[in-house]
Design a protein around this motif. Structure first.
Motif, PDB file in Angstrom:
ATOM      1  N   GLY A   1       0.855  -1.181   0.000  1.00 33.53           N
ATOM      2  CA  GLY A   1       0.000   0.000   0.000  1.00 33.53           C
ATOM      3  C   GLY A   1       0.889   1.228   0.000  1.00 33.53           C
ATOM      4  N   VAL A   2       0.292   2.381   0.236  1.00 32.05           N
ATOM      5  CA  VAL A   2       1.103   3.598   0.328  1.00 32.05           C
ATOM      6  C   VAL A   2       0.830   4.279   1.658  1.00 32.05           C
ATOM      7  N   ILE A   3       1.872   4.898   2.195  1.00 33.00           N
ATOM      8  CA  ILE A   3       1.687   5.680   3.410  1.00 33.00           C
ATOM      9  C   ILE A   3       1.407   7.098   2.950  1.00 33.00           C
ATOM     10  N   GLN A   4       0.254   7.599   3.345  1.00 26.33           N
ATOM     11  CA  GLN A   4      -0.174   8.909   2.891  1.00 26.33           C
ATOM     12  C   GLN A   4      -0.996   9.545   3.993  1.00 26.33           C
ATOM     13  N   GLY A   5      -0.678  10.767   4.333  1.00 21.60           N
ATOM     14  CA  GLY A   5      -1.454  11.465   5.357  1.00 21.60           C
ATOM     15  C   GLY A   5      -1.583  10.695   6.654  1.00 21.60           C
ATOM     16  N   GLN A   6      -0.467  10.173   7.177  1.00 19.69           N
ATOM     17  CA  GLN A   6      -0.455   9.460   8.467  1.00 19.69           C
ATOM     18  C   GLN A   6      -1.321   8.201   8.486  1.00 19.69           C
ATOM     19  N   ARG A   7      -1.510   7.587   7.325  1.00 19.85           N
ATOM     20  CA  ARG A   7      -2.256   6.322   7.289  1.00 19.85           C
ATOM     21  C   ARG A   7      -1.700   5.442   6.182  1.00 19.85           C
ATOM     22  N   PHE A   8      -1.943   4.142   6.310  1.00 21.66           N
ATOM     23  CA  PHE A   8      -1.518   3.176   5.314  1.00 21.66           C
ATOM     24  C   PHE A   8      -2.725   2.962   4.411  1.00 21.66           C
ATOM     25  N   ARG A   9      -2.592   3.298   3.142  1.00 18.51           N
ATOM     26  CA  ARG A   9      -3.737   3.212   2.228  1.00 18.51           C
ATOM     27  C   ARG A   9      -3.583   2.044   1.269  1.00 18.51           C
ATOM     28  N   LEU A  10      -4.604   1.237   1.223  1.00 21.25           N
ATOM     29  CA  LEU A  10      -4.644   0.064   0.369  1.00 21.25           C
ATOM     30  C   LEU A  10      -5.710   0.307  -0.686  1.00 21.25           C
ATOM     31  N   ASP A  11      -5.305   0.363  -1.939  1.00 17.05           N
ATOM     32  CA  ASP A  11      -6.245   0.628  -3.029  1.00 17.05           C
ATOM     33  C   ASP A  11      -6.878  -0.688  -3.463  1.00 17.05           C
ATOM     34  N   LEU A  12      -8.192  -0.818  -3.289  1.00 17.25           N
ATOM     35  CA  LEU A  12      -8.840  -2.093  -3.594  1.00 17.25           C
ATOM     36  C   LEU A  12      -8.863  -2.420  -5.077  1.00 17.25           C
ATOM     37  N   ARG A  13      -8.637  -1.434  -5.915  1.00 14.66           N
ATOM     38  CA  ARG A  13      -8.573  -1.733  -7.339  1.00 14.66           C
ATOM     39  C   ARG A  13      -7.320  -2.554  -7.653  1.00 14.66           C
ATOM     40  N   THR A  14      -6.345  -2.527  -6.753  1.00 10.43           N
ATOM     41  CA  THR A  14      -5.112  -3.284  -6.982  1.00 10.43           C
ATOM     42  C   THR A  14      -5.141  -4.645  -6.289  1.00 10.43           C
ATOM     43  N   VAL A  15      -6.271  -4.981  -5.672  1.00 12.11           N
ATOM     44  CA  VAL A  15      -6.416  -6.265  -4.982  1.00 12.11           C
ATOM     45  C   VAL A  15      -7.553  -7.031  -5.661  1.00 12.11           C
ATOM     46  N   PHE A  16      -7.283  -8.244  -6.079  1.00 12.70           N
ATOM     47  CA  PHE A  16      -8.335  -9.050  -6.712  1.00 12.70           C
ATOM     48  C   PHE A  16      -9.283  -9.582  -5.644  1.00 12.70           C
ATOM     49  N   PRO A  17     -10.589  -9.698  -5.979  1.00  8.06           N
ATOM     50  CA  PRO A  17     -11.557 -10.184  -4.979  1.00  8.06           C
ATOM     51  C   PRO A  17     -11.130 -11.494  -4.318  1.00  8.06           C
ATOM     52  N   LYS A  18     -10.544 -12.417  -5.088  1.00  8.47           N
ATOM     53  CA  LYS A  18     -10.135 -13.700  -4.495  1.00  8.47           C
ATOM     54  C   LYS A  18      -8.988 -13.532  -3.499  1.00  8.47           C
ATOM     55  N   GLN A  19      -8.373 -12.350  -3.477  1.00  7.96           N
ATOM     56  CA  GLN A  19      -7.278 -12.107  -2.531  1.00  7.96           C
ATOM     57  C   GLN A  19      -7.774 -11.501  -1.215  1.00  7.96           C
ATOM     58  N   ASP A  20      -9.069 -11.189  -1.131  1.00  7.45           N
ATOM     59  CA  ASP A  20      -9.574 -10.525   0.074  1.00  7.45           C
ATOM     60  C   ASP A  20      -9.294 -11.323   1.343  1.00  7.45           C
ATOM     61  N   LYS A  21      -9.564 -12.636   1.289  1.00  6.67           N
ATOM     62  CA  LYS A  21      -9.375 -13.461   2.485  1.00  6.67           C
ATOM     63  C   LYS A  21      -7.887 -13.572   2.845  1.00  6.67           C
ATOM     64  N   PRO A  22      -7.002 -13.942   1.885  1.00  2.91           N
ATOM     65  CA  PRO A  22      -5.571 -13.961   2.218  1.00  2.91           C
ATOM     66  C   PRO A  22      -5.068 -12.600   2.699  1.00  2.91           C
ATOM     67  N   LEU A  23      -5.634 -11.536   2.137  1.00  2.00           N
ATOM     68  CA  LEU A  23      -5.238 -10.182   2.533  1.00  2.00           C
ATOM     69  C   LEU A  23      -5.542  -9.950   4.017  1.00  2.00           C
ATOM     70  N   THR A  24      -6.765 -10.278   4.429  1.00  2.00           N
ATOM     71  CA  THR A  24      -7.114 -10.071   5.840  1.00  2.00           C
ATOM     72  C   THR A  24      -6.260 -10.975   6.726  1.00  2.00           C
ATOM     73  N   GLN A  25      -5.962 -12.209   6.240  1.00  2.00           N
ATOM     74  CA  GLN A  25      -5.122 -13.101   7.036  1.00  2.00           C
ATOM     75  C   GLN A  25      -3.718 -12.517   7.192  1.00  2.00           C
ATOM     76  N   SER A  26      -3.191 -11.931   6.125  1.00  2.00           N
ATOM     77  CA  SER A  26      -1.860 -11.302   6.212  1.00  2.00           C
ATOM     78  C   SER A  26      -1.869 -10.182   7.248  1.00  2.00           C
ATOM     79  N   ILE A  27      -2.921  -9.365   7.227  1.00  2.00           N
ATOM     80  CA  ILE A  27      -2.991  -8.238   8.164  1.00  2.00           C
ATOM     81  C   ILE A  27      -3.136  -8.766   9.599  1.00  2.00           C
ATOM     82  N   GLN A  28      -3.952  -9.824   9.757  1.00  6.25           N
ATOM     83  CA  GLN A  28      -4.130 -10.399  11.097  1.00  6.25           C
ATOM     84  C   GLN A  28      -2.831 -10.979  11.641  1.00  6.25           C
TER      85      GLN A  28
END
Length: 113
Positions: free
Chosen positions: A82-109
């Motif tokens: 993602g990008v760090i912008q304005g004191q936050r980590f921003r993840l652009d969902l257009r760059t994440v495929f729907p099938k990656q949503d679950k692995p994505l949340t697991q990575s964050i967890q």
């Protein structure tokens, strides 16, 4: 390929629904999650730069520096970029495929374990 083109055409409303679901899944973490409207930069190289409306998932960890948070996400099993912008980590969902949503949340967890 085609999958990438489909992702570019992703409807902001569909992205928002995914972002809301992700935000709910991440709600139990020591993290502030905000769903925001953003714009994706598309193209580069021979393609002209175009921006498309997008949805971002903005993450602010409660007790971790943003740089450390971003570094840990990059090293996760499914790297989260993602990008760090304005004191936050921003993840652009257009760059994440729907099938990656679950692995994505697991990575964050996993970075909070």
């Amino acid at each position: 390929g085609d999958v990438y083109k489909r992702q570019l055409k992703a409807d902001p409303a569909a992205l928002k629904r995914r972002a809301d679901k992700l935000a709910i899944t991440l709600a139990e973490l020591p993290l502030q999650v905000t769903v925001c409207e953003g714009a994706s930069q598309v193209g580069g190289g021979a393609l002209p730069q175009t921006t498309l409306p997008s949805i971002t998932l903005d993450l602010v960890p409660d007790a971790m520096a943003l740089k450390e948070f971003a570094a840990r996400l990059r090293r996760a099993n499914l790297p989260v970029i993602g990008v760090i912008q304005g004191q936050r980590f921003r993840l652009d969902l257009r760059t994440v495929f729907p099938k990656q949503d679950k692995p994505l949340t697991q990575s964050i967890q996993t970075i909070f374990r």
